[in-house]
Enzyme design. Structure first.
Site, PDB file in Angstrom:
ATOM      1  N   GLU B  54       5.602  16.034  26.546  1.00  0.00           N
ATOM      2  CA  GLU B  54       4.453  15.146  26.708  1.00  0.00           C
ATOM      3  C   GLU B  54       4.685  14.098  27.792  1.00  0.00           C
ATOM      4  OE1 GLU B  54       5.766  15.985  23.804  1.00  0.00           O
ATOM      5  OE2 GLU B  54       4.180  16.792  22.527  1.00  0.00           O
ATOM      6  N   PHE B 116       2.301  12.884   7.683  1.00  0.00           N
ATOM      7  CA  PHE B 116       3.123  13.714   8.554  1.00  0.00           C
ATOM      8  C   PHE B 116       2.665  13.557  10.012  1.00  0.00           C
ATOM      9  CE2 PHE B 116       3.762  17.844  10.740  1.00  0.00           C
ATOM     10  CZ  PHE B 116       5.137  17.757  10.831  1.00  0.00           C
ATOM     11  N   GLN B 117       3.597  13.332  10.872  1.00  0.00           N
ATOM     12  CA  GLN B 117       3.348  13.125  12.302  1.00  0.00           C
ATOM     13  C   GLN B 117       2.352  12.005  12.574  1.00  0.00           C
ATOM     14  OE1 GLN B 117       2.602  17.006  14.189  1.00  0.00           O
ATOM     15  NE2 GLN B 117       4.794  17.163  14.606  1.00  0.00           N
ATOM     16  N   LYS B 166      -7.852  13.561  13.227  1.00  0.00           N
ATOM     17  CA  LYS B 166      -8.264  14.966  13.177  1.00  0.00           C
ATOM     18  C   LYS B 166      -9.625  15.136  12.509  1.00  0.00           C
ATOM     19  CE  LYS B 166      -6.435  19.470  11.822  1.00  0.00           C
ATOM     20  NZ  LYS B 166      -5.397  20.140  11.042  1.00  0.00           N
ATOM     21  N   MET B 473      22.218   4.496  42.575  1.00  0.00           N
ATOM     22  CA  MET B 473      21.826   3.105  42.813  1.00  0.00           C
ATOM     23  C   MET B 473      22.658   2.155  41.957  1.00  0.00           C
ATOM     24  SD  MET B 473      20.061   1.227  44.720  1.00  0.00           S
ATOM     25  CE  MET B 473      18.498   1.739  45.421  1.00  0.00           C
TER      26      MET B 473
END
Lengths: 171, 573
Positions: B54, B116-117, B166, B473
């Site tokens: 993602e 969940f999630q 959802k 760097m």
């Protein structure tokens, strides 16, 4: 317990914000303050003229330069219509405090004398306690609290300042 | 026949079509299934691009947005899917990129119940979005989408996150897909105040040593053409910031390149000696200022920015103009006359000659050499993405940019791992363009799984891994300021990047010697069946100069490696 921590200091700024009445607005505004290390000392939020908008009055401590940034950053939030700094301006300022003191019947007269002087009202009374309500400018509240806490303070609730611009000007 | 009622996901897709969305980049998941399903059931023309992470989706959408100027859309699921985008959202936020992040979410009755999630992505991203929504009602979807695109793409652009439970995307949507916007608090400055334009013109007329500093805002407002006309009319030199590269042609005689920590010596000298600075759309980033209190201390400072909160944030200007950059520059053009800058331009030309960007071609292969060679081979016309670190600074120094939106890099956030996915996004936006990604061995390993995405879509990106086997760097800072105590910078255990590319189905090349450089780069440029990765073994311990140590004034710029021990810098990173 002393009243010192409730007393307003010089570096306190009074801001007003007019915002959309939507979830998350308060969190977004609080975050702008927190990110710069500004502590919000008092905060009053309630619906404005219509239910679609809310009025916030915020008092916060911090240096003036940083505060200007905070105001600009609050002002640019999508849900904020405007945010003004009223520090040092001649505005109508009011605050309300409820003070619950442990006062025995024999001490009541003296407490009520103090209350009368400041125009405070008794809103609750029992054998062991007495609750006063005082409204006015914050320094008036501070002054009464300074005297009233001669008696044991059970608890104190202050609403925080609400302010309104004088005349026809918009807050 | 009754009109079929759309579900929330279908309404969402239709609304995205109305906004002109071409691509959605993302990864599916349970809470986002209704949206992914709607992509199929609506038979939409929007192309769904399945990424491999993602964060990649967010950066790809970001790269697409930076290259095209249109909003980029990422579509992810709830919980970890959503949290994985946060780095991408920060990156877009810091660099004012229009990014729309659509997140699936647990069903609304389960919000706050550790479903969940479930992740409070609305709350977590609040400090790094321009705005965000948690949609509680299916009928709000059309309005929210319209508002989100308006907010993301107008004024100072930025990311907008939309959290979609959802049940909201699964429920029926009966609202008008063109629902009215409700944004009473959203104001976008447009034309400049004509009195301020006159003030600026007056200040310019008195200036003998002006500089124009053009930032990302000039690109966003599409101000490059009028800016060039303004500079040429005034005979004023122009420097563009790292993110503003392309707002003014770097090959133009009036160009000073870019200023700041690793900018050109002549740009920094110009900032130290100018009597007026006209800033068009730069936020006076700390990488540019050196020591803010000393920055252009004796010059007239003019700050034009569409974001009022940037005025006075870092630098207190004498004149501030809060307006659209293009309209500002166009208005100025009408009120200015050529300035007597001959002596000033001569002085700056002297600095350009005395302090050019340079490196040694002898010894082991230098990153600068690779970048310069690629610049020559592509005629300077590629869309370049640079990851973050030493190679980024050298890419900005040696790949000169003449056109808008052709140098894409994570400036504000400094997000390692940005380069490859940003290149993928740019290539989706411009399928026929030559897209070159300069990355390091460190940054490449942060998002290289997106090679799969590039292979799948046969994107002919040239990924040049400038491999010094170090987080260079930081190693440079440790060498210069920490007695060369290397700590956590040795990338021992790097994979064989060319083989890794082959494992992904991409083409892999290796360059180990200067003699191979041109030939192999040309082979890579000629390979257009998909992405290729060119692993280039470069000098391990080279350092980027010029350098202004963080927190020091620009006057203290080091043109070359210091011969004395340096104090630890006081400025931030």
């Amino acid at each position: 317990m002393t009243t010192q921590r409730f007393v307003s200091g010089d570096d306190i700024h009074s801001l007003s914000a007019y915002v959309a009445n939507k979830p998350g607005v308060l969190a977004r505004i609080a975050q702008v303050f927190a990110r710069r290390g500004f502590n919000i000392d008092s905060l009053v939020v309630s619906p404005g003229g219509t239910g679609d908008f809310s009025r916030m009055t915020i008092t916060a401590k911090g240096n003036p330069e940083g505060l200007q940034q905070v105001i600009e950053q609050v002002g640019k939030l999508v849900d904020v219509l405007h945010c003004f700094d009223h520090t040092g301006q001649d505005v109508v300022v009011r605050e309300l405090a409820l003070v619950k003191l442990a006062v025995t019947p024999s001490e009541r007269t003296e407490v009520l004398q103090v209350a009368a002087h400041f125009g405070a009202k008794t809103v609750d009374l029992t054998e062991e306690s007495l609750t006063l309500m005082i409204t006015g400018q914050s320094d008036k509240l501070d002054a009464m609290l300074g005297l009233a806490t001669k008696w044991p303070l059970i608890e104190l609730v202050r609403t925080g300042k609400v302010i309104m611009a004088r005349g026809a000007a918009v807050t | 026949m009754t009109k079929q009622i759309l579900d929330g996901g279908q309404a969402l897709v239709k609304c995205l079509e109305n906004e002109g969305v071409e691509f959605m980049f993302g990864i599916s998941g349970g809470a986002a299934i209704p949206i992914f399903d709607a992509v199929v059931t609506t038979k939409t023309n929007i192309k769904l691009v399945l990424t491999r992470h993602e964060q990649g989706a967010a950066h790809i959408a970001d790269g697409y947005a930076r290259a095209t100027g249109k909003a980029g859309v990422a579509l992810v699921t709830s919980g970890p899917g959503a949290t994985n985008t946060i780095t991408g959202i920060l990156t877009a936020h810091m660099d004012s990129v229009p990014l729309i992040v659509l997140c699936g979410q647990a069903i609304s009755p389960m919000l706050g119940k550790d479903a969940f999630q479930e992740a409070d992505i609305f709350g977590m991203t609040m400090p790094v979005v321009k705005h965000s929504y948690l949609v509680k009602n299916t009928n709000d979807i059309p309005r929210v989408i319209r508002e989100a695109f308006k907010i993301a793409t107008t004024g100072r652009p930025g990311p907008v996150l939309i959290d979609l439970p959802k049940d909201v995307t699964a429920g029926p949507c009966t609202a008008d897909l063109l629902s009215a916007l409700d944004l009473p608090g959203y104001k976008v400055p447009e034309a400049p105040d004509s009195r301020i334009i006159l003030q600026i013109a007056e200040a310019l007329a008195k200036s003998e040593r002006p500089v124009i500093l053009a930032g990302h805002g000039a690109l966003i407002a599409d101000a490059a053409a009028p800016l060039r006309a303004l500079a040429e009319k005034l005979r004023a030199p122009v420097m563009t910031t790292l993110l503003g590269k392309g707002a003014f042609p770097e090959t133009h005689e009036l160009s000073l390149g870019w200023p700041g920590m690793h900018g050109t010596a002549y740009a920094n000298k110009a900032l130290c000696e100018c009597d007026l600075i006209l800033n068009i759309g730069s936020r006076f980033d700390d990488r540019i200022l050196g020591q803010p209190a000393r920055f252009c201390r004796d010059a007239v400072r003019i700050h034009c920015d569409i974001d009022r909160s940037e005025i006075g944030k870092m630098i207190e200007p004498h004149i501030a103009c809060v307006a659209d950059a293009r309209l500002t520059v166009e208005a100025l053009l009408e009120h200015v006359a050529p300035l007597k800058t001959e002596a000033w331009l001569r002085r700056l030309a002297g600095y350009k000659k005395k302090y050019p960007l340079k490196y040694r071609k002898t010894g082991s292969l230098k990153m600068q050499h690779v970048i310069e060679e690629m610049y020559k081979l592509t005629g300077g016309r590629a869309i370049v993405t640079a990851d973050v670190g030493q190679h980024q600074m050298w890419a900005a120094q040696f790949y000169r940019t003449d056109e808008p939106n052709k140098f894409l890099t994570s400036g504000g956030a400094g997000t390692m791992g940005f380069g490859l996915p940003a290149a993928i996004g740019a290539q989706f936006g411009f399928p026929d363009a030559c897209v070159v990604c300069f990355t390091g061995d460190g940054g490449f390993q942060m998002t290289n799984q997106e090679l799969s995405t590039a292979v799948l879509h046969k994107l002919p990106i040239k990924v040049i891994v400038l491999n010094n086997h170090y987080l260079g760097m930081v190693r440079q800072w440790q060498e210069l300021f920490y007695d060369d105590r290397k700590s956590g910078v040795d990338l021992e255990g790097n994979p064989d990047f060319a083989k890794l590319a082959e494992a992904f189905g991409a083409k892999g090349f290796n360059i180990r010697r200067q003699g191979d450089l041109r030939r192999v780069l040309q082979k890579a440029l000629d390979y257009n069946d998909g992405p290729c990765v060119i692993n280039v073994e470069v000098e391990k311990t080279d350092n980027v100069f010029p350098m202004v140590p963080a927190g020091r004034p620009l006057e203290d710029m080091l043109i070359e490696p210091p011969k004395y021990k340096m104090d630890k810098p006081t400025g931030s990173t």
